[in-house]
Structures are given as structure tokens and as C-alpha cells.
Motif scaffolding. Structure first.
Motif, PDB file in Angstrom:
ATOM      1  N   VAL A   1      -0.217  14.246 -22.562  1.00  0.00           N
ATOM      2  CA  VAL A   1      -1.549  14.771 -22.860  1.00  0.00           C
ATOM      3  C   VAL A   1      -1.465  16.216 -23.344  1.00  0.00           C
ATOM      4  N   GLY A   2      -0.432  16.928 -22.913  1.00  0.00           N
ATOM      5  CA  GLY A   2      -0.276  18.321 -23.327  1.00  0.00           C
ATOM      6  C   GLY A   2      -1.015  19.291 -22.438  1.00  0.00           C
ATOM      7  N   ALA A   3      -1.608  18.801 -21.370  1.00  0.00           N
ATOM      8  CA  ALA A   3      -2.325  19.631 -20.402  1.00  0.00           C
ATOM      9  C   ALA A   3      -2.514  18.799 -19.138  1.00  0.00           C
ATOM     10  N   ALA A   4      -2.888  19.474 -18.064  1.00  0.00           N
ATOM     11  CA  ALA A   4      -3.116  18.750 -16.821  1.00  0.00           C
ATOM     12  C   ALA A   4      -4.342  17.843 -16.982  1.00  0.00           C
ATOM     13  N   PRO A   5      -4.176  16.538 -16.846  1.00  0.00           N
ATOM     14  CA  PRO A   5      -5.331  15.639 -17.025  1.00  0.00           C
ATOM     15  C   PRO A   5      -6.340  15.838 -15.899  1.00  0.00           C
ATOM     16  N   PRO A   6      -7.624  15.899 -16.220  1.00  0.00           N
ATOM     17  CA  PRO A   6      -8.641  16.033 -15.167  1.00  0.00           C
ATOM     18  C   PRO A   6      -8.564  14.877 -14.175  1.00  0.00           C
ATOM     19  N   ALA A   7      -8.837  15.187 -12.910  1.00  0.00           N
ATOM     20  CA  ALA A   7      -8.720  14.166 -11.859  1.00  0.00           C
ATOM     21  C   ALA A   7      -9.647  12.988 -12.110  1.00  0.00           C
ATOM     22  N   GLU A   8     -10.814  13.258 -12.718  1.00  0.00           N
ATOM     23  CA  GLU A   8     -11.767  12.165 -12.937  1.00  0.00           C
ATOM     24  C   GLU A   8     -11.311  11.198 -14.021  1.00  0.00           C
ATOM     25  N   LEU A   9     -10.284  11.577 -14.784  1.00  0.00           N
ATOM     26  CA  LEU A   9      -9.781  10.689 -15.829  1.00  0.00           C
ATOM     27  C   LEU A   9      -8.553   9.889 -15.394  1.00  0.00           C
ATOM     28  N   LEU A  10      -8.063  10.145 -14.188  1.00  0.00           N
ATOM     29  CA  LEU A  10      -6.891   9.417 -13.704  1.00  0.00           C
ATOM     30  C   LEU A  10      -7.285   8.023 -13.252  1.00  0.00           C
ATOM     31  N   PRO A  11      -6.387   7.056 -13.373  1.00  0.00           N
ATOM     32  CA  PRO A  11      -6.709   5.683 -12.951  1.00  0.00           C
ATOM     33  C   PRO A  11      -6.749   5.569 -11.441  1.00  0.00           C
ATOM     34  N   ASN A  12      -7.367   4.537 -10.996  1.00  0.00           N
ATOM     35  CA  ASN A  12      -7.372   4.198  -9.570  1.00  0.00           C
ATOM     36  C   ASN A  12      -6.878   2.766  -9.452  1.00  0.00           C
ATOM     37  N   GLY A  13      -5.573   2.600  -9.661  1.00  0.00           N
ATOM     38  CA  GLY A  13      -4.996   1.271  -9.730  1.00  0.00           C
ATOM     39  C   GLY A  13      -5.131   0.709 -11.132  1.00  0.00           C
ATOM     40  N   LEU A  14      -4.650  -0.492 -11.329  1.00  0.00           N
ATOM     41  CA  LEU A  14      -4.751  -1.143 -12.631  1.00  0.00           C
ATOM     42  C   LEU A  14      -6.185  -1.588 -12.898  1.00  0.00           C
ATOM     43  N   PRO A  15      -6.683  -1.403 -14.124  1.00  0.00           N
ATOM     44  CA  PRO A  15      -8.040  -1.883 -14.438  1.00  0.00           C
ATOM     45  C   PRO A  15      -8.144  -3.383 -14.216  1.00  0.00           C
ATOM     46  N   GLU A  16      -9.199  -3.796 -13.545  1.00  0.00           N
ATOM     47  CA  GLU A  16      -9.351  -5.209 -13.226  1.00  0.00           C
ATOM     48  C   GLU A  16      -9.456  -6.073 -14.484  1.00  0.00           C
ATOM     49  N   ASN A  17     -10.174  -5.580 -15.487  1.00  0.00           N
ATOM     50  CA  ASN A  17     -10.369  -6.339 -16.721  1.00  0.00           C
ATOM     51  C   ASN A  17      -9.478  -5.854 -17.856  1.00  0.00           C
ATOM     52  N   GLY A  18      -8.464  -5.090 -17.510  1.00  0.00           N
ATOM     53  CA  GLY A  18      -7.566  -4.579 -18.534  1.00  0.00           C
ATOM     54  C   GLY A  18      -8.131  -3.334 -19.209  1.00  0.00           C
ATOM     55  N   ALA A  19      -7.279  -2.657 -19.950  1.00  0.00           N
ATOM     56  CA  ALA A  19      -7.686  -1.421 -20.617  1.00  0.00           C
ATOM     57  C   ALA A  19      -7.866  -1.612 -22.113  1.00  0.00           C
ATOM     58  N   THR A  20      -7.670  -2.844 -22.612  1.00  0.00           N
ATOM     59  CA  THR A  20      -7.733  -3.100 -24.045  1.00  0.00           C
ATOM     60  C   THR A  20      -8.611  -4.316 -24.326  1.00  0.00           C
ATOM     61  N   ILE A  21      -8.821  -4.590 -25.618  1.00  0.00           N
ATOM     62  CA  ILE A  21      -9.489  -5.826 -25.989  1.00  0.00           C
ATOM     63  C   ILE A  21      -8.623  -6.995 -25.547  1.00  0.00           C
ATOM     64  N   PRO A  22      -9.201  -8.174 -25.354  1.00  0.00           N
ATOM     65  CA  PRO A  22      -8.434  -9.295 -24.785  1.00  0.00           C
ATOM     66  C   PRO A  22      -7.252  -9.731 -25.642  1.00  0.00           C
ATOM     67  N   HIS A  23      -7.376  -9.618 -26.962  1.00  0.00           N
ATOM     68  CA  HIS A  23      -6.295 -10.116 -27.810  1.00  0.00           C
ATOM     69  C   HIS A  23      -6.370  -9.443 -29.176  1.00  0.00           C
ATOM     70  N   LEU A  24      -5.283  -9.557 -29.884  1.00  0.00           N
ATOM     71  CA  LEU A  24      -5.218  -9.113 -31.274  1.00  0.00           C
ATOM     72  C   LEU A  24      -5.022 -10.330 -32.167  1.00  0.00           C
TER      73      LEU A  24
ATOM     74  N   ASP B   1     -11.624   1.276 -30.668  1.00  0.00           N
ATOM     75  CA  ASP B   1     -12.116  -0.084 -30.462  1.00  0.00           C
ATOM     76  C   ASP B   1     -11.125  -0.934 -29.673  1.00  0.00           C
ATOM     77  N   PHE B   2      -9.852  -0.586 -29.801  1.00  0.00           N
ATOM     78  CA  PHE B   2      -8.821  -1.382 -29.135  1.00  0.00           C
ATOM     79  C   PHE B   2      -8.745  -1.040 -27.648  1.00  0.00           C
ATOM     80  N   PHE B   3      -8.737   0.250 -27.320  1.00  0.00           N
ATOM     81  CA  PHE B   3      -8.655   0.676 -25.917  1.00  0.00           C
ATOM     82  C   PHE B   3     -10.077   0.834 -25.380  1.00  0.00           C
ATOM     83  N   THR B   4     -10.442  -0.049 -24.462  1.00  0.00           N
ATOM     84  CA  THR B   4     -11.827  -0.140 -24.006  1.00  0.00           C
ATOM     85  C   THR B   4     -12.082   0.613 -22.708  1.00  0.00           C
ATOM     86  N   GLU B   5     -11.059   1.078 -22.020  1.00  0.00           N
ATOM     87  CA  GLU B   5     -11.225   1.787 -20.753  1.00  0.00           C
ATOM     88  C   GLU B   5     -11.681   3.215 -21.059  1.00  0.00           C
TER      89      GLU B   5
END
Length: 473
Positions: free
Chosen positions: A259-282, A55-59
Motif C-alpha cells: 500500500v505504501g503506507a500504514a493501512p487504516p484499521a477500518e480497512l483491514l479484513p476480519n477473516g476471509l470474506p464470506e461471499n468472496g472479494a471478487t465477482i463470482p467468475h470471469l 468492477d472485479f473486486f467487490t469488497e
């Protein structure tokens, strides 16, 4: 009657253990202020440890990378194995509280000649053949079971149990740390990708300015100095671009290790997420007591409880050790009559051992246990203070990061406008080329600093998640 006597003896032994010399455990007072910085107690606030990481990490890509890390990370596997070890050791200690009941059976066959019988004084008249003697025996009993009158075994079992619980909290702490490290590595990779994109664009822009300076030199409207200055900026941008390519590659290696293995290319970021990767606040309007749910602090408290139990075991060593050996069996010259009436036998053998002269061994062991308890108290308090500082630092940064981001965004916009004006004035012959170069450097620095500030803002939420205990679900 014999069996009843044995049962009463065992029942009495099982119920005698009532003494416990361990000190009464009292949780030390929190060595920190009662509330978190810039926060006030709010009973309606949600405990951050109850916010599940999903729930915390939204990306979505980051969520899948965290799942891969939880399944494959070797450090977490080590922590899980340590829990299994501690659980097994607790089971071993707990089993010592109870008697080990074992059953045995034996058969003896003996053939005696006339000469052997005569030697033993047995009349041999009428004995023409060797005599055979068969003996069958079966028994069930207890061997050297220590009756825990003074709580030595119970405190050792309690110490093993608290150590087991501490290992579970260590595993939880390892999971929270792993989740936060994966998130931080993901964001760092995205930030370095964004920084590389800025550097690549700057290389292209500086190349254009270098070509312009060379063209103007050919027609006599620019000097050799302008060309060299443009070339300096271009080569500098090339070098920084190559350095940032290295950073991206290293970030990818770090993420792969977590990760313990080569991360799939489709899971790699493409720059910083515009809206962040988490909920706005705690929710942070919570008392300092929420820190006690941090896995590392809970681990320290379980270790303190274990040290407290060790004192009880060390004190019990000054008192007698009472053990019991008992057996209930049957004996018969014929296998068919082994369980017949009149063949039963039983024995009970209590034994007490009291230390008299041990040359200070038990006293030294007790002093060691008390000193270990003092160390555990200090470590527990240090863990709380460290946790408080980490939360306070994260909150302090959170309080100003919005202003920093707004100011840095404004700085980038102003630097971009300044470069446009400087380029226009240079092309019209109003300003020297050095003004354009200064504007380029200012914009490049502002762009890279903005990327860093955005990374700081998003990483700050990850740090708050970790420092407040993190949700494990």
C-alpha cells in the motif's frame, strides 16, 4: 531570388527521405494452442482486460486499499518515472529528424589609428583622427542537419517510440501485478486471521479438556497418562497459536509495503470474506488471442518492434550520410540599415560522408541488431507461452476447487461430529482419552485446511484476473 533558392533547397531536402531498410514487421504466430484450456471461441464473451478492477473486486475495504496502493506504491512510481524517461528519449530522437534553426546577431566595433591604416596600405592623407569601423550582422540558419535519405534517423526514432510504448505497457503490467498482490495480501491476512481464530478456540477447548483430565485424575477416574496427553495437545495448540500470530503480523507488514503506507484499521479484513472479494467468475470462453492484451506480452511485442527498427538503422549506416548547413543573413555598417535592401546574404553548404573502410564495424553492428531481434522474438514467444501456462494453471485449479471446498466442508462437519461423540463416550467411560485427542487433532486439521481451501478458491479468481490481463480502469 536568393531566398527562393534557399527555400527550394530546404524543401527538397525535407522531401528526399524516403528509403527505409527496416524489415517488414510481421507478428510471430502464437506458439500456443488456438483456444484457452477447456474453452472454445465465443465472440460474445467479454474480454477480461475490459473488466475494470473496481468492477472485479467487490469488497469495499479492498477497493479502498487498492486505491491507496495505486497512489502510494513506490514500485509503481518507479514504473511511471520510467515511462516519463522513455517519452523524453523518444522526443529527443524525433527532434533529430528536423533541422535545428537558430538565430544569431553580432556587432563589431573597431577603431584604427593612422599607423594601423598606413600599415594596411590605406592612404592617410587628410586623416587626423583615428577611424572607427562599426559592423552589425544578423543571421538565421541551419547547422549540420542530417538529411535522412536512408531512414537511419527515422528508424532510431521508431525504436525510441516502441521503447516508450514498451515502458507504458511495463507500467500497466506493474499496476495489474500491484492490484493482484494487494488483493492476495488482503486475502492472505484474512485467512491467517481465520486460522488464528481457529487456533485460539482450540487452545480454549484443549484447556478445558486438560482441566477435565486433572479433575478426573483427582477423583481416580483418569490416569496420569490422560493428563499428560491433554497437556501435550494444549501446549501444541498454544505454540501453533503463537506461530499464527506471527503470520498475521507479517501479513500486515507485507500489506503495508504494497500500500505504501500504514493501512487504516477500518480497512483491514476480519477473516476471509464470506461471499468472496471478487465477482463470482470471469468469462474464459475466449481464444488465445486475448493473451496479446496482457501488458507484459504487449511490452514484449513493442520491444520486438524496436529491435526490428534497429536493423533498419544499422543497414542505413552502410550508406552516405548527407548533412546540410544553410544560413540567411544581413550585414550593415549601421544598425539602422541592417535590414535595408542590398545588405542580405545567404549560404548553403551540403556535405556527404560515405564510409569506405570501417574494419567491419557497421557489419558487426548489423549482425548485433539481427541477433537482438532474434532474442526479442524468443522473449515475445516465451511471454506468450508463460501467459498461456498461467491461465491454464488457474483454469485447471478453478475446475476442481469447488469439489475440494465441498469435500473439505464435509470433512470438517464429520470431524466435529466425531469429536462430540468421542467426548461423550469418554465422559461416560466407553472410550479412552486418546480417542478424544485424535478427534481433536482431526477437527483442528480439517478446520485449518478448510480455511486454506477457501483462501485458494478466492485467490484463484485474483490469479485469473492477473493472468488474463486485468482491467486497468
Amino acid at each position: 531570388m536568393r531566398r527562393t533558392t534557399l527555400s527550394l533547397t530546404l524543401t527538397a531536402a525535407l522531401t528526399l527521405g524516403g528509403c527505409d531498410f527496416a524489415p517488414h514487421y510481421v507478428r510471430p504466430a502464437l506458439p500456443v494452442p488456438p483456444t484457452l484450456p477447456a474453452a472454445s471461441p465465443d465472440p460474445s464473451a467479454v474480454d477480461p482486460a475490459d473488466v475494470a478492477w473496481r468492477d472485479f473486486f467487490t469488497e469495499p475495504r479492498l477497493q479502498k486499499l487498492i486505491e491507496l496502493a495505486l497512489a502510494n506504491n513506490r514500485d509503481l512510481r518507479i514504473a511511471v518515472a520510467n515511462v516519463a524517461q522513455s517519452r523524453a528519449q523518444f522526443g529527443e530522437r524525433k527532434a533529430e529528424l528536423f533541422p535545428t534553426i537558430s538565430a544569431s546577431g553580432s556587432a563589431t566595433f573597431e577603431k584604427q589609428s593612422r599607423g594601423q591604416l598606413a600599415t594596411q596600405g590605406v592612404p592617410t592623407s587628410g586623416v587626423s583622427t583615428p577611424r572607427r569601423i562599426d559592423i552589425y550582422q544578423g543571421s538565421i540558419g541551419i547547422s549540420s542537419w542530417e538529411i535522412d535519405l536512408f531512414g537511419r534517423l527515422r528508424n532510431q526514432s521508431k525504436e525510441a517510440f516502441e521503447t516508450y510504448l514498451a515502458s507504458e505497457e511495463a507500467r500497466n503490467a506493474a499496476q495489474v501485478l500491484l492490484i493482484s498482490e494487494v488483493a492476495t495480501a488482503y486475502l492472505t491476512l484474512g485467512a491467517d486471521q481465520a486460522g488464528l481464530a481457529v487456533a485460539t478456540a482450540t487452545v480454549t477447548s484443549n484447556r478445558t479438556m486438560l482441566d477435565l483430565a486433572r479433575t478426573r485424575l483427582k477423583v481416580g477416574t483418569a490416569s496420569e497418562l490422560d493428563v499428560r496427553q491433554a497437556q501435550t495437545s494444549y501446549e501444541s495448540a498454544l505454540a501453533d497459536s503463537a506461530r499464527r500470530k506471527t503470520l498475521v503480523a507479517q501479513d500486515l507488514n507485507a500489506l503495508q509495503l504494497l500500500v505504501g503506507a500504514a493501512p487504516p484499521a477500518e480497512l483491514l479484513p476480519n477473516g476471509l470474506p464470506e461471499n468472496g472479494a471478487t465477482i463470482p467468475h470471469l468469462p474464459v470462453a475466449l481464444p488465445s488471442m486475448v493473451l496479446l492484451r496482457r501488458p507484459d506480452i504487449a511490452e514484449a511485442e513493442h520491444k520486438l518492434r524496436a529491435a526490428n527498427a534497429d536493423i533498419g538503422a544499422a543497414r542505413a549506416a552502410f550508406f552516405p550520410t548527407i548533412s546540410l548547413t544553410a544560413a540567411l543573413g544581413t550585414l550593415s555598417p549601421a544598425l539602422s540599415g541592417l535590414f535595408g535592401s542590398g545588405n542580405g546574404n545567404w549560404s548553403v553548404e551540403p556535405q556527404a560522408t560515405l564510409p569506405i573502410f570501417d574494419f567491419g564495424k557497421n557489419a558487426a553492428n548489423l549482425r548485433y541488431s539481427k541477433a537482438s531481434r532474434d532474442v526479442a522474438i524468443a522473449q515475445y514467444e516465451k511471454a506468450i507461452q508463460t501467459g498461456f501456462k498461467e491461465v491454464a494453471d488457474a483454469l485447471a485449479q478453478r475446475a476442481t476447487i469447488g469439489d475440494q471446498l465441498a469435500a473439505q466442508t464435509g470433512l470438517q462437519e464429520a470431524a466435529a461430529a466425531s469429536l462430540r461423540l468421542s467426548d461423550l463416550r469418554y465422559r461416560t467411560g466407553v472410550d479412552p482419552f486418546l480417542t478424544v485427542l485424535d478427534a481433536q487433532r482431526t477437527l483442528y486439521s480439517a478446520q485449518q485446511t478448510l480455511v486454506t481451501t477457501r483462501l485458494t478458491e478466492q485467490s484463484n479468481m485474483v490469479e485469473l484476473y492477473r493472468s488474463l490481463g486485468g482491467g486497468l480502469r
